[in-house]
Scaffold this motif. Structure first.
Motif, PDB file in Angstrom:
ATOM      1  N   UNK A 169      43.476  36.600  31.101  1.00 29.54           N
ATOM      2  CA  UNK A 169      44.849  36.287  31.547  1.00 29.54           C
ATOM      3  C   UNK A 169      46.215  36.193  30.008  1.00 29.54           C
ATOM      4  N   UNK A 170      46.071  35.008  29.478  1.00 26.61           N
ATOM      5  CA  UNK A 170      46.240  34.576  28.548  1.00 26.61           C
ATOM      6  C   UNK A 170      47.109  35.995  27.546  1.00 26.61           C
ATOM      7  N   UNK A 171      46.569  36.378  27.674  1.00 32.79           N
ATOM      8  CA  UNK A 171      45.888  37.554  26.254  1.00 32.79           C
ATOM      9  C   UNK A 171      47.241  38.831  26.972  1.00 32.79           C
ATOM     10  N   UNK A 172      46.975  39.021  28.095  1.00 36.45           N
ATOM     11  CA  UNK A 172      47.637  39.868  28.779  1.00 36.45           C
ATOM     12  C   UNK A 172      47.952  41.458  28.097  1.00 36.45           C
ATOM     13  N   UNK A 173      46.075  41.888  28.335  1.00 37.39           N
ATOM     14  CA  UNK A 173      46.566  43.886  27.475  1.00 37.39           C
ATOM     15  C   UNK A 173      47.776  44.042  28.236  1.00 37.39           C
ATOM     16  N   UNK A 174      47.719  45.425  27.663  1.00 40.64           N
ATOM     17  CA  UNK A 174      48.887  46.227  28.159  1.00 40.64           C
ATOM     18  C   UNK A 174      47.686  47.551  28.659  1.00 40.64           C
ATOM     19  N   UNK A 175      48.824  48.662  29.610  1.00 42.90           N
ATOM     20  CA  UNK A 175      47.636  49.261  30.052  1.00 42.90           C
ATOM     21  C   UNK A 175      47.735  50.136  29.189  1.00 42.90           C
ATOM     22  N   UNK A 176      48.151  50.029  27.850  1.00 40.42           N
ATOM     23  CA  UNK A 176      48.298  50.996  26.991  1.00 40.42           C
ATOM     24  C   UNK A 176      46.562  50.947  25.839  1.00 40.42           C
ATOM     25  N   UNK A 177      46.643  49.149  25.979  1.00 43.84           N
ATOM     26  CA  UNK A 177      45.831  49.060  25.848  1.00 43.84           C
ATOM     27  C   UNK A 177      44.361  48.938  26.572  1.00 43.84           C
ATOM     28  N   UNK A 178      44.387  48.358  27.730  1.00 47.98           N
ATOM     29  CA  UNK A 178      43.078  48.416  28.835  1.00 47.98           C
ATOM     30  C   UNK A 178      44.349  48.820  30.319  1.00 47.98           C
ATOM     31  N   UNK A 191      35.972  39.188  35.865  1.00 39.16           N
ATOM     32  CA  UNK A 191      35.828  38.148  35.606  1.00 39.16           C
ATOM     33  C   UNK A 191      37.065  38.996  33.723  1.00 39.16           C
ATOM     34  N   UNK A 192      36.881  40.219  33.733  1.00 33.76           N
ATOM     35  CA  UNK A 192      38.034  40.183  32.875  1.00 33.76           C
ATOM     36  C   UNK A 192      39.675  40.103  33.391  1.00 33.76           C
ATOM     37  N   UNK A 193      39.386  40.514  34.361  1.00 33.01           N
ATOM     38  CA  UNK A 193      40.878  40.726  34.648  1.00 33.01           C
ATOM     39  C   UNK A 193      40.936  39.446  34.980  1.00 33.01           C
ATOM     40  N   UNK A 194      40.384  38.736  35.507  1.00 30.70           N
ATOM     41  CA  UNK A 194      40.756  36.866  36.532  1.00 30.70           C
ATOM     42  C   UNK A 194      40.789  36.008  35.687  1.00 30.70           C
ATOM     43  N   UNK A 232      41.421  39.441  43.032  1.00 29.80           N
ATOM     44  CA  UNK A 232      42.065  40.478  42.034  1.00 29.80           C
ATOM     45  C   UNK A 232      41.214  41.719  42.275  1.00 29.80           C
ATOM     46  N   UNK A 233      40.097  42.511  42.882  1.00 29.06           N
ATOM     47  CA  UNK A 233      39.563  42.827  42.929  1.00 29.06           C
ATOM     48  C   UNK A 233      38.135  43.575  42.328  1.00 29.06           C
ATOM     49  N   UNK A 234      37.434  44.596  42.223  1.00 29.56           N
ATOM     50  CA  UNK A 234      36.062  44.519  40.983  1.00 29.56           C
ATOM     51  C   UNK A 234      36.851  45.740  40.402  1.00 29.56           C
ATOM     52  N   UNK A 254      39.363  29.979  39.487  1.00 26.18           N
ATOM     53  CA  UNK A 254      38.292  29.814  38.221  1.00 26.18           C
ATOM     54  C   UNK A 254      38.984  29.177  37.321  1.00 26.18           C
ATOM     55  N   UNK A 255      39.854  27.989  36.920  1.00 25.09           N
ATOM     56  CA  UNK A 255      39.893  27.407  35.984  1.00 25.09           C
ATOM     57  C   UNK A 255      39.191  26.635  35.798  1.00 25.09           C
ATOM     58  N   UNK A 256      38.966  25.668  36.925  1.00 26.75           N
ATOM     59  CA  UNK A 256      37.845  24.737  36.975  1.00 26.75           C
ATOM     60  C   UNK A 256      36.378  25.575  37.368  1.00 26.75           C
ATOM     61  N   UNK A 257      36.004  26.488  37.693  1.00 28.09           N
ATOM     62  CA  UNK A 257      34.716  26.695  37.387  1.00 28.09           C
ATOM     63  C   UNK A 257      34.280  27.319  36.362  1.00 28.09           C
ATOM     64  N   UNK A 258      35.224  28.252  35.180  1.00 24.99           N
ATOM     65  CA  UNK A 258      35.211  28.373  34.173  1.00 24.99           C
ATOM     66  C   UNK A 258      35.398  27.557  32.663  1.00 24.99           C
TER      67      UNK A 258
END
Length: 474
Positions: free
Chosen positions: A70-79, A62-65, A207-209, A133-137
């Protein structure tokens, strides 16, 4: 100092609320009771030096998806997200296992005669997973994608046992889906457990787990750094016990369970609202165990070595019986066990050549029972010789989970029952569930829609409510 908004609690929803408000120009303070921020997103040495264990959340589809992340777009340097080749594995007593892979086609390869039906069920959702997901969350609303949501609404609202038996002929496939639905913490004969199973299975094939390299704490640290770059402040080690101790602000957002809101605000809340919060229904709890291991878990099914997440519970009937027993106040001899083996894919979790593993099972609300033997017996059932790998273990009962984090009332890690009755009426029946009767006071925790999980959407929608209220008052 005075602030525009103060957030009490630094879990994923508290930090999401704070970031959303700060992105809109508000000066925000986050107050955290423990020494480090994160809520369920923490990583510590619980067993032996050098062994890094996730305290609560470990695997983060869920943190990926979620729309917020998604809007926050954490970079690989962050996570730095690590996505194992198999999202999850489900071992069976014949020494084999079924799996859900981060691709629908890979998943279908192991499903035999149920492959065609699996494709019919999941292909439309996997293809349009962001819309789904946009509708479910989201809180109760008119669906943004009514055709897709309308087709699947009856299945989302169904019991998992019904969907598994109606859709799949093979008991192996039914067992696989039962493991997904059992994340709901509800008896599998109850609605909407099928919806939980569908959501998690769609994420597993899109997105995988994934897990966060270095541990779940890195997600919390990344969110805190984002907030600070936006001008927000975070203070740890401050346990708020009374509303009067808080600094002056125009808005207060509580990333707490209703029980915590009652404790801090007390008689300030109107009597009717207090009674509604007191009637809020919580789930059963969890018993959690972390292991430091000499070597990897010796699974009989090779497929289990390709997954960070393993569902241990056998057949649909067995998983359903275990989850049903918990709601009757019983501790099953063969509990359904959710297990994560992060160090197979992240060498930073343990000293060279060593490993960690994380597992929990569901138990009655507030249980003090020690489920170590039952959990380890279940793992040994599918991985003979597992106990010989254990160097050390750390455990927490459901009662101890609440002591560690008061938001886990009775050990409930989902902050409240998510059945059809309470899914959209959490914590009280309202079209604006984040707003309390007190002017400027809001609830932003998983006890509001859309409920539990590391997705930040409860905090995001609570912050949007604050922003709308301020705009209306201008």
């Amino acid at each position: 100092m005075s602030y525009d908004a103060i957030v009490i609690g630094s879990g994923p929803n508290g930090l999401a609320a704070a970031i959303t408000l700060a992105q809109n120009g508000l000066h925000v303070l986050v107050i955290e009771a423990r020494a480090t921020p994160g809520g369920g997103m923490r990583t510590q040495e619980l067993t032996l030096p050098g062994f890094q264990h996730d305290i609560c959340s470990a695997i983060h589809p869920l943190a990926q998806a979620s729309p917020f992340f998604r809007a926050l777009a954490l970079t690989p340097d962050e996570v730095d997200w690590i996505t194992p080749p198999v999202s999850l594995a489900h071992p069976l007593d014949d020494g084999t296992a079924l799996a859900v892979a981060p691709s629908l086609e890979e998943t279908l390869e192991g499903l035999g005669r149920d492959a065609a039906q699996w494709r019919r069920l999941f292909a439309p959702l996997v293809e349009r997973w962001p819309d789904f997901l946009d509708d479910l969350l989201a809180p109760l609303h008119v669906p943004r994608h009514p055709l897709l949501f309308g087709v699947y609404a009856p299945l989302l609202a169904a019991p998992a046992t019904w969907l598994a038996r109606a859709c799949f002929r093979d008991e192996r496939t039914r067992a696989l889906f039962a493991g997904m639905a059992a994340h709901s913490l509800l008896p599998l004969e109850r609605a909407p457990t099928a919806g939980v199973g569908l959501l998690l299975t769609v994420l597993a094939q899109s997105v995988g787990w994934p897990m966060a390299k270095g541990g779940s704490q890195t997600i919390a640290d990344a969110l805190v750094q984002r907030l600070r770059r936006l001008g927000g402040d975070v203070v740890c080690g401050w346990e708020v016990t009374d509303f009067a101790e808080l600094p002056q602000a125009r808005a207060y957002l509580f990333d707490t369970a209703p029980k915590g809101l009652l404790r801090i605000l007390g008689e300030r809340l109107p009597p009717r609202y207090r009674r509604q919060l007191e009637r809020f229904r919580y789930n059963p709890g969890v018993f959690k165990i972390d292991w430091a291991l000499e070597r990897p878990i010796p699974w009989r099914a090779e497929l289990c070595y390709r997954a960070a997440t393993v569902h241990i519970g056998g057949t649909l009937a067995e998983i359903a019986a275990a989850e049903r027993a918990i709601w009757r106040g019983m501790h099953p001899d063969r509990p359904f066990v959710l297990l994560a083996q992060q160090s197979l894919f992240d060498a930073a979790r343990a000293p060279e050549g060593k490993h960690v593993a994380w597992a929990y099972c569901h138990v009655p609300h507030g249980s003090t029972a020690d489920m170590t033997e039952a959990i380890e017996r279940q793992v040994e059932r599918f991985a003979p010789g597992f106990r010989d790998c254990i160097l050390a273990r750390a455990t927490r009962s459901a009662a101890e989970m609440e002591k560690y984090n008061p938001n886990y009332v009775g050990g409930d890690i989902n902050a409240g029952v998510q059945d059809l009755l309470q899914q959209f009426t959490r914590p009280t029946p309202s079209l604006t569930p984040y707003r309390t009767p007190l002017k400027g006071v809001y609830l932003c925790s998983s006890s509001t829609p859309p409920g539990g999980g590391v997705h930040g959407m409860c905090g995001y929608y609570a912050a949007q409510t604050v922003l709308r209220d301020w705009k209306r008052l201008k």
